[in-house]
Design an enzyme around this catalytic site. Structure first.
Site, PDB file in Angstrom:
ATOM      1  N   GLY A  11     -14.779 -17.126   9.292  1.00 28.76           N
ATOM      2  CA  GLY A  11     -14.894 -18.153   8.254  1.00 28.76           C
ATOM      3  C   GLY A  11     -14.502 -19.510   8.803  1.00 28.76           C
ATOM      4  O   GLY A  11     -13.500 -19.632   9.492  1.00 28.76           O
ATOM      5  N   ARG A  72     -20.846 -14.268  11.705  1.00 31.91           N
ATOM      6  CA  ARG A  72     -20.248 -12.925  11.640  1.00 31.91           C
ATOM      7  C   ARG A  72     -21.095 -12.064  12.573  1.00 31.91           C
ATOM      8  O   ARG A  72     -22.326 -12.068  12.479  1.00 31.91           O
ATOM      9  CB  ARG A  72     -20.314 -12.360  10.221  1.00 31.91           C
ATOM     10  CG  ARG A  72     -19.751 -13.294   9.153  1.00 31.91           C
ATOM     11  CD  ARG A  72     -18.281 -13.125   8.938  1.00 31.91           C
ATOM     12  NE  ARG A  72     -17.824 -14.011   7.868  1.00 31.91           N
ATOM     13  CZ  ARG A  72     -16.572 -14.348   7.681  1.00 31.91           C
ATOM     14  NH1 ARG A  72     -15.619 -13.895   8.475  1.00 31.91           N
ATOM     15  NH2 ARG A  72     -16.224 -15.136   6.695  1.00 31.91           N
ATOM     16  N   ASP A 103      -8.175 -13.676  11.960  1.00 29.73           N
ATOM     17  CA  ASP A 103      -7.702 -12.388  12.437  1.00 29.73           C
ATOM     18  C   ASP A 103      -8.786 -11.607  13.206  1.00 29.73           C
ATOM     19  O   ASP A 103      -8.552 -11.111  14.313  1.00 29.73           O
ATOM     20  CB  ASP A 103      -7.271 -11.605  11.184  1.00 29.73           C
ATOM     21  CG  ASP A 103      -6.427 -10.425  11.524  1.00 29.73           C
ATOM     22  OD1 ASP A 103      -5.514 -10.587  12.340  1.00 29.73           O
ATOM     23  OD2 ASP A 103      -6.711  -9.337  10.994  1.00 29.73           O
ATOM     24  N   THR A 125      -8.107 -20.659  10.122  1.00 31.03           N
ATOM     25  CA  THR A 125      -8.566 -19.974   8.911  1.00 31.03           C
ATOM     26  C   THR A 125      -7.848 -20.579   7.721  1.00 31.03           C
ATOM     27  O   THR A 125      -6.672 -20.949   7.835  1.00 31.03           O
ATOM     28  CB  THR A 125      -8.295 -18.450   8.963  1.00 31.03           C
ATOM     29  OG1 THR A 125      -8.551 -17.885   7.669  1.00 31.03           O
ATOM     30  CG2 THR A 125      -6.856 -18.125   9.329  1.00 31.03           C
ATOM     31  N   ASP A 127      -6.940 -19.038   5.175  1.00 31.20           N
ATOM     32  CA  ASP A 127      -6.077 -18.040   4.520  1.00 31.20           C
ATOM     33  C   ASP A 127      -4.624 -18.051   4.989  1.00 31.20           C
ATOM     34  O   ASP A 127      -3.757 -17.478   4.335  1.00 31.20           O
ATOM     35  CB  ASP A 127      -6.644 -16.635   4.735  1.00 31.20           C
ATOM     36  CG  ASP A 127      -7.939 -16.422   3.981  1.00 31.20           C
ATOM     37  OD1 ASP A 127      -8.213 -17.207   3.051  1.00 31.20           O
ATOM     38  OD2 ASP A 127      -8.682 -15.482   4.314  1.00 31.20           O
ATOM     39  N   ASP A 129      -3.360 -16.336   7.300  1.00 32.22           N
ATOM     40  CA  ASP A 129      -2.937 -14.927   7.366  1.00 32.22           C
ATOM     41  C   ASP A 129      -2.842 -14.371   8.788  1.00 32.22           C
ATOM     42  O   ASP A 129      -2.982 -13.164   8.994  1.00 32.22           O
ATOM     43  CB  ASP A 129      -3.894 -14.060   6.532  1.00 32.22           C
ATOM     44  CG  ASP A 129      -5.331 -14.122   7.052  1.00 32.22           C
ATOM     45  OD1 ASP A 129      -5.616 -14.947   7.934  1.00 32.22           O
ATOM     46  OD2 ASP A 129      -6.157 -13.347   6.554  1.00 32.22           O
ATOM     47  N   ARG A 171      -7.989 -13.137   0.674  1.00 32.67           N
ATOM     48  CA  ARG A 171      -8.286 -11.703   0.516  1.00 32.67           C
ATOM     49  C   ARG A 171      -7.036 -10.864   0.680  1.00 32.67           C
ATOM     50  O   ARG A 171      -6.747  -9.992  -0.118  1.00 32.67           O
ATOM     51  CB  ARG A 171      -9.331 -11.260   1.548  1.00 32.67           C
ATOM     52  CG  ARG A 171     -10.751 -11.558   1.172  1.00 32.67           C
ATOM     53  CD  ARG A 171     -11.680 -10.965   2.207  1.00 32.67           C
ATOM     54  NE  ARG A 171     -11.275 -11.326   3.550  1.00 32.67           N
ATOM     55  CZ  ARG A 171     -11.980 -12.091   4.374  1.00 32.67           C
ATOM     56  NH1 ARG A 171     -13.135 -12.559   3.993  1.00 32.67           N
ATOM     57  NH2 ARG A 171     -11.550 -12.378   5.584  1.00 32.67           N
TER      58      ARG A 171
HETATM   59  P1  ATP Z   1     -11.653 -15.363   8.299  1.00 37.06           P
HETATM   60  O1  ATP Z   1     -10.673 -14.289   7.963  1.00 37.06           O
HETATM   61  O2  ATP Z   1     -11.120 -16.729   8.115  1.00 37.06           O
HETATM   62  O3  ATP Z   1     -13.009 -15.170   7.683  1.00 37.06           O
HETATM   63  P2  ATP Z   1     -12.017 -13.984  10.812  1.00 37.06           P
HETATM   64  O4  ATP Z   1     -12.022 -14.465  12.213  1.00 37.06           O
HETATM   65  O5  ATP Z   1     -10.950 -12.989  10.440  1.00 37.06           O
HETATM   66  O6  ATP Z   1     -11.938 -15.273   9.895  1.00 37.06           O
HETATM   67  P3  ATP Z   1     -14.054 -11.919  10.737  1.00 37.06           P
HETATM   68  O7  ATP Z   1     -15.393 -11.915  10.103  1.00 37.06           O
HETATM   69  O8  ATP Z   1     -13.092 -10.842  10.380  1.00 37.06           O
HETATM   70  O9  ATP Z   1     -13.441 -13.381  10.442  1.00 37.06           O
HETATM   71  O10 ATP Z   1     -14.238 -11.871  12.336  1.00 37.06           O
HETATM   72  C1  ATP Z   1     -15.077 -12.822  12.978  1.00 37.06           C
HETATM   73  C2  ATP Z   1     -15.823 -12.176  14.117  1.00 37.06           C
HETATM   74  O11 ATP Z   1     -14.881 -11.696  15.107  1.00 37.06           O
HETATM   75  C3  ATP Z   1     -16.646 -10.958  13.749  1.00 37.06           C
HETATM   76  O12 ATP Z   1     -17.884 -11.283  13.165  1.00 37.06           O
HETATM   77  C4  ATP Z   1     -16.800 -10.282  15.113  1.00 37.06           C
HETATM   78  O13 ATP Z   1     -17.805 -10.946  15.867  1.00 37.06           O
HETATM   79  C5  ATP Z   1     -15.432 -10.545  15.740  1.00 37.06           C
HETATM   80  N1  ATP Z   1     -14.538  -9.385  15.522  1.00 37.06           N
HETATM   81  C6  ATP Z   1     -13.945  -9.004  14.370  1.00 37.06           C
HETATM   82  N2  ATP Z   1     -13.228  -7.876  14.514  1.00 37.06           N
HETATM   83  C7  ATP Z   1     -13.377  -7.498  15.817  1.00 37.06           C
HETATM   84  C8  ATP Z   1     -12.895  -6.407  16.609  1.00 37.06           C
HETATM   85  N3  ATP Z   1     -12.106  -5.455  16.101  1.00 37.06           N
HETATM   86  N4  ATP Z   1     -13.252  -6.367  17.918  1.00 37.06           N
HETATM   87  C9  ATP Z   1     -14.039  -7.322  18.460  1.00 37.06           C
HETATM   88  N5  ATP Z   1     -14.532  -8.367  17.754  1.00 37.06           N
HETATM   89  C10 ATP Z   1     -14.215  -8.467  16.470  1.00 37.06           C
END
Ligand code: ATP
Length: 320
Positions: A11, A72, A103, A125, A127, A129, A171
């Site tokens: 995000g 994503r 995260d 982010t 959040d 978090d 979330r």
């Molecule tokens: P936000 O929580 O603010 O939306 P975020 O970074 O947590 O941000 P996610 O959609 O959970 O958002 O993760 C972003 C991208 O990171 C995913 O689309 C994927 O490409 C990569 N990613 C997430 N989890 C993993 C994992 N366990 N191993 C490798 N890559 C990952």
């Protein structure tokens, strides 16, 4: 080390551009080249990578969103896909990667680190978090946007003697709800980290009315339930002229606050300085206003973000 790669993932959050600028400018200042990677891990695997020029960083510190775009890309959880990403990094001669994201994005950086590619995570982010830091880039801007919206809702709630249930983002963490709720003088703040009693909240709003306050504001974090569901439950315990509102994605955008811009600038510059010292596999953060860097593997595997739940108690003491 000659080249640093930068990507934004997950995000988007206001202030990511300030972080991109800080990483690229600090790298250039140290005689390194900065390479932008578009569309997060998806662009990495596809080789959507370009050399950043200094002029591309002009006028972005005050822009919301991310000039590197985000995506994503769940496929990046697979090792085969991660190895393709490393292949692309090597093809472009990139020696280290800075990932700005939440995260999930950190997990991507962790996997690359485990596969031997030096990666650093910068927390971006709304959040708030992520473990290993008190604050993330974009949180302050999101709280400002949410608070302004709550102030506006308070005006109409007062004029029409209504109760508004407002859902804010978060979330898994109630930080936005807590900070914006306290700032707007909410009657109740409902977060995933603390038990809540809808009947008790309804009784409080009814008692308020009996004492002359005939409007109400309840802030609910997304991770608890939707504003509409909460409103329907609340209505079962009292006679309210109630409305439900979901603030949604407005909280993601907008001009980053100076606080987020400065935080992003500090994080970005710090990440580059650590890489120059030959340090990697780290998660950048701020603790008691001091920049900190913790082992990304330990941070993600053994620590959790701790929401300051005492803020909910504070709100209980101040709202009656
Ligand atoms: P936000 O929580 O603010 O939306 P975020 O970074 O947590 O941000 P996610 O959609 O959970 O958002 O993760 C972003 C991208 O990171 C995913 O689309 C994927 O490409 C990569 N990613 C997430 N989890 C993993 C994992 N366990 N191993 C490798 N890559 C990952």
């Amino acid at each position: 080390m000659k080249r640093i790669g930068i990507l934004t993932s997950g995000g988007d959050s206001s202030g990511m551009n300030a972080a991109v600028r800080a990483i690229a400018r600090s790298a250039m200042n140290a005689g390194l080249e900065a390479y932008g990677i578009n569309y997060g891990y998806k662009g990495l695997v596809e080789g959507n990578i370009f050399k950043m020029e200094s002029h591309q960083l002009d006028g972005i510190i005050d822009r919301g969103g991310t000039i590197l775009y985000s995506a994503r890309f769940p496929e990046f959880a697979e090792q085969e896909t991660q190895l393709k990403g490393i292949e692309q990094l090597k093809k472009f001669g990139i020696d280290a990667l800075v990932v700005i994201g939440g995260d999930g994005s950190y997990h991507g950086a962790l996997k690359l680190t485990k596969l031997g590619f030096n990666s650093i995570g910068v927390p971006g982010t709304i959040d708030n978090d992520i473990p290993g830091t008190d604050f993330t880039i974009g949180f302050d801007t999101a709280v400002n946007v949410a608070t302004e919206a709550l102030d506006r809702i308070n005006d109409t709630a007062t004029s029409h003697q209504r109760v508004f249930v407002v859902e804010v983002m978060g979330r898994g963490a109630g930080d936005i709800a807590l900070w914006s709720g306290i700032a707007a003088g909410a009657d109740a703040i409902v977060i995933p980290e603390r038990d809540y009693d809808i009947k008790a909240i309804a009784d409080k709003l009814t008692a308020n009315r009996e004492h002359g306050k005939d409007h109400g504001l309840v802030v609910v974090a997304e991770g608890v339930m939707s504003a509409q569901d909460f409103k329907e439950k609340l209505d079962q315990y009292g006679e309210f002229d109630s409305r439900a509102i979901t603030l949604g994605h407005v909280q993601r955008g907008g001009v980053p606050t100076p606080k987020d811009r400065v935080l992003a600038s500090r994080f970005g510059d710090y990440a580059v300085r650590l890489l120059l010292e030959g340090k990697g596999g780290l998660a950048i953060g701020i603790h008691d206003n001091q920049l900190v860097a913790t082992d990304i593997i330990d941070t993600l595997e053994n620590h959790k973000h701790q929401t300051d739940v005492s803020l909910a108690d504070l709100n209980d003491r101040l709202s009656f």
